[in-house]
Design a protein around this motif. Structure first.
Motif, PDB file in Angstrom:
ATOM      1  N   TYR A  37       0.805  -1.222   0.000  1.00 37.95           N
ATOM      2  CA  TYR A  37       0.000   0.000   0.000  1.00 37.95           C
ATOM      3  C   TYR A  37       0.835   1.268   0.000  1.00 37.95           C
ATOM      4  O   TYR A  37       0.350   2.343   0.316  1.00 37.95           O
ATOM      5  N   ALA A  38       2.084   1.155  -0.381  1.00 32.62           N
ATOM      6  CA  ALA A  38       2.963   2.330  -0.410  1.00 32.62           C
ATOM      7  C   ALA A  38       2.579   3.273  -1.546  1.00 32.62           C
ATOM      8  O   ALA A  38       2.043   2.852  -2.582  1.00 32.62           O
ATOM      9  N   ASP A  39       2.891   4.514  -1.351  1.00 34.38           N
ATOM     10  CA  ASP A  39       2.678   5.543  -2.366  1.00 34.38           C
ATOM     11  C   ASP A  39       3.606   5.273  -3.551  1.00 34.38           C
ATOM     12  O   ASP A  39       4.766   4.898  -3.354  1.00 34.38           O
ATOM     13  N   PRO A  40       3.125   5.454  -4.790  1.00 37.23           N
ATOM     14  CA  PRO A  40       3.984   5.161  -5.944  1.00 37.23           C
ATOM     15  C   PRO A  40       5.269   5.989  -5.978  1.00 37.23           C
ATOM     16  O   PRO A  40       6.313   5.479  -6.399  1.00 37.23           O
ATOM     17  N   ASP A  41       5.229   7.227  -5.522  1.00 37.36           N
ATOM     18  CA  ASP A  41       6.455   8.034  -5.489  1.00 37.36           C
ATOM     19  C   ASP A  41       7.464   7.463  -4.503  1.00 37.36           C
ATOM     20  O   ASP A  41       8.669   7.455  -4.760  1.00 37.36           O
ATOM     21  N   GLU A  42       6.977   6.949  -3.385  1.00 37.66           N
ATOM     22  CA  GLU A  42       7.863   6.331  -2.397  1.00 37.66           C
ATOM     23  C   GLU A  42       8.489   5.051  -2.966  1.00 37.66           C
ATOM     24  O   GLU A  42       9.679   4.796  -2.776  1.00 37.66           O
ATOM     25  N   ILE A  43       7.691   4.270  -3.679  1.00 37.98           N
ATOM     26  CA  ILE A  43       8.206   3.036  -4.278  1.00 37.98           C
ATOM     27  C   ILE A  43       9.253   3.359  -5.333  1.00 37.98           C
ATOM     28  O   ILE A  43      10.333   2.750  -5.355  1.00 37.98           O
ATOM     29  N   LEU A  44       8.968   4.311  -6.208  1.00 37.32           N
ATOM     30  CA  LEU A  44       9.938   4.683  -7.247  1.00 37.32           C
ATOM     31  C   LEU A  44      11.219   5.232  -6.634  1.00 37.32           C
ATOM     32  O   LEU A  44      12.314   4.936  -7.103  1.00 37.32           O
ATOM     33  N   SER A  45      11.090   6.018  -5.579  1.00 39.01           N
ATOM     34  CA  SER A  45      12.277   6.540  -4.895  1.00 39.01           C
ATOM     35  C   SER A  45      13.123   5.407  -4.344  1.00 39.01           C
ATOM     36  O   SER A  45      14.349   5.403  -4.481  1.00 39.01           O
ATOM     37  N   MET A  46      12.466   4.411  -3.733  1.00 37.98           N
ATOM     38  CA  MET A  46      13.183   3.265  -3.195  1.00 37.98           C
ATOM     39  C   MET A  46      13.896   2.511  -4.310  1.00 37.98           C
ATOM     40  O   MET A  46      15.081   2.205  -4.201  1.00 37.98           O
ATOM     41  N   LEU A  47      13.182   2.224  -5.388  1.00 38.96           N
ATOM     42  CA  LEU A  47      13.779   1.481  -6.503  1.00 38.96           C
ATOM     43  C   LEU A  47      14.989   2.222  -7.069  1.00 38.96           C
ATOM     44  O   LEU A  47      16.053   1.627  -7.269  1.00 38.96           O
ATOM     45  N   ARG A  48      14.833   3.495  -7.318  1.00 35.74           N
ATOM     46  CA  ARG A  48      15.918   4.274  -7.923  1.00 35.74           C
ATOM     47  C   ARG A  48      17.102   4.410  -6.981  1.00 35.74           C
ATOM     48  O   ARG A  48      18.256   4.348  -7.419  1.00 35.74           O
ATOM     49  N   THR A  49      16.838   4.567  -5.694  1.00 37.87           N
ATOM     50  CA  THR A  49      17.916   4.671  -4.707  1.00 37.87           C
ATOM     51  C   THR A  49      18.700   3.368  -4.634  1.00 37.87           C
ATOM     52  O   THR A  49      19.930   3.362  -4.699  1.00 37.87           O
ATOM     53  N   LEU A  50      17.977   2.250  -4.504  1.00 31.80           N
ATOM     54  CA  LEU A  50      18.661   0.962  -4.354  1.00 31.80           C
ATOM     55  C   LEU A  50      19.365   0.550  -5.635  1.00 31.80           C
ATOM     56  O   LEU A  50      20.447  -0.043  -5.587  1.00 31.80           O
ATOM     57  N   LYS A  51      18.784   0.864  -6.787  1.00 32.06           N
ATOM     58  CA  LYS A  51      19.458   0.541  -8.049  1.00 32.06           C
ATOM     59  C   LYS A  51      20.737   1.363  -8.204  1.00 32.06           C
ATOM     60  O   LYS A  51      21.730   0.864  -8.725  1.00 32.06           O
ATOM     61  N   ALA A  52      20.727   2.597  -7.726  1.00 29.19           N
ATOM     62  CA  ALA A  52      21.935   3.426  -7.793  1.00 29.19           C
ATOM     63  C   ALA A  52      23.003   2.908  -6.834  1.00 29.19           C
ATOM     64  O   ALA A  52      24.199   2.971  -7.139  1.00 29.19           O
ATOM     65  N   GLU A  53      22.597   2.381  -5.696  1.00 27.26           N
ATOM     66  CA  GLU A  53      23.555   1.857  -4.716  1.00 27.26           C
ATOM     67  C   GLU A  53      24.173   0.531  -5.169  1.00 27.26           C
ATOM     68  O   GLU A  53      25.362   0.303  -5.000  1.00 27.26           O
ATOM     69  N   ASN A  54      23.349  -0.360  -5.700  1.00 26.08           N
ATOM     70  CA  ASN A  54      23.799  -1.689  -6.096  1.00 26.08           C
ATOM     71  C   ASN A  54      22.779  -2.210  -7.099  1.00 26.08           C
ATOM     72  O   ASN A  54      21.757  -2.783  -6.714  1.00 26.08           O
ATOM     73  N   PHE A  55      23.046  -2.024  -8.371  1.00 24.39           N
ATOM     74  CA  PHE A  55      22.042  -2.263  -9.409  1.00 24.39           C
ATOM     75  C   PHE A  55      21.401  -3.639  -9.326  1.00 24.39           C
ATOM     76  O   PHE A  55      20.203  -3.780  -9.513  1.00 24.39           O
ATOM     77  N   ILE A  56      22.176  -4.660  -9.047  1.00 26.07           N
ATOM     78  CA  ILE A  56      21.595  -6.010  -8.997  1.00 26.07           C
ATOM     79  C   ILE A  56      21.330  -6.496  -7.576  1.00 26.07           C
ATOM     80  O   ILE A  56      20.988  -7.654  -7.362  1.00 26.07           O
TER      81      ILE A  56
END
Length: 119
Positions: A37-56
């Motif tokens: 039930y997370a907000d889509p902006d929060e989910i996208l922020s999480m995805l982009r942050t974690l992909k930048a830290e360690n893509f895989i």
């Protein structure tokens, strides 16, 4: 409740402390419970942050779930559909057909510009 980025980091295999690789542990449970039930902006922020830290680092199942939820919340957002498709292609070929469908839908919503679009 912990923030989604922290929960996402907890399901990265090398960060897991409470389960063996074969088990669905507390980190995975909390991630799924929160992302549903997370907000889509929060989910996208999480995805982009974690992909930048360690893509895989973030497992494909966790990425696929996150993008699926965002796409359900924003079915008419061509940029999000393209981002989700690109991510699916990265971990294919199992999801290539779904990625192609997402790209086609994005192209209908927002046709690509340039010479290729004219053909």
């Amino acid at each position: 409740m912990q923030d989604l980025i922290t929960l996402g980091r907890a399901v990265v295999p090398e960060n897991r402390v409470d389960a063996t690789p074969e088990q669905f542990g507390l980190a995975e449970f909390e991630y799924v419970e929160t992302i549903i039930y997370a907000d889509p902006d929060e989910i996208l922020s999480m995805l982009r942050t974690l992909k930048a830290e360690n893509f895989i680092g973030l497992p494909p199942w966790a990425r696929n779930l996150a993008y699926r939820i965002v796409c359900l919340q924003r079915p008419d957002d061509a940029a999000v559909l393209r981002e989700a498709a690109e991510d699916l292609f990265t971990f294919g070929p199992d999801w290539d057909d779904i990625a192609e469908e997402l790209q086609e839908k994005a192209d209908l919503l927002d046709p690509p510009a340039g010479p290729a679009a004219a053909s």
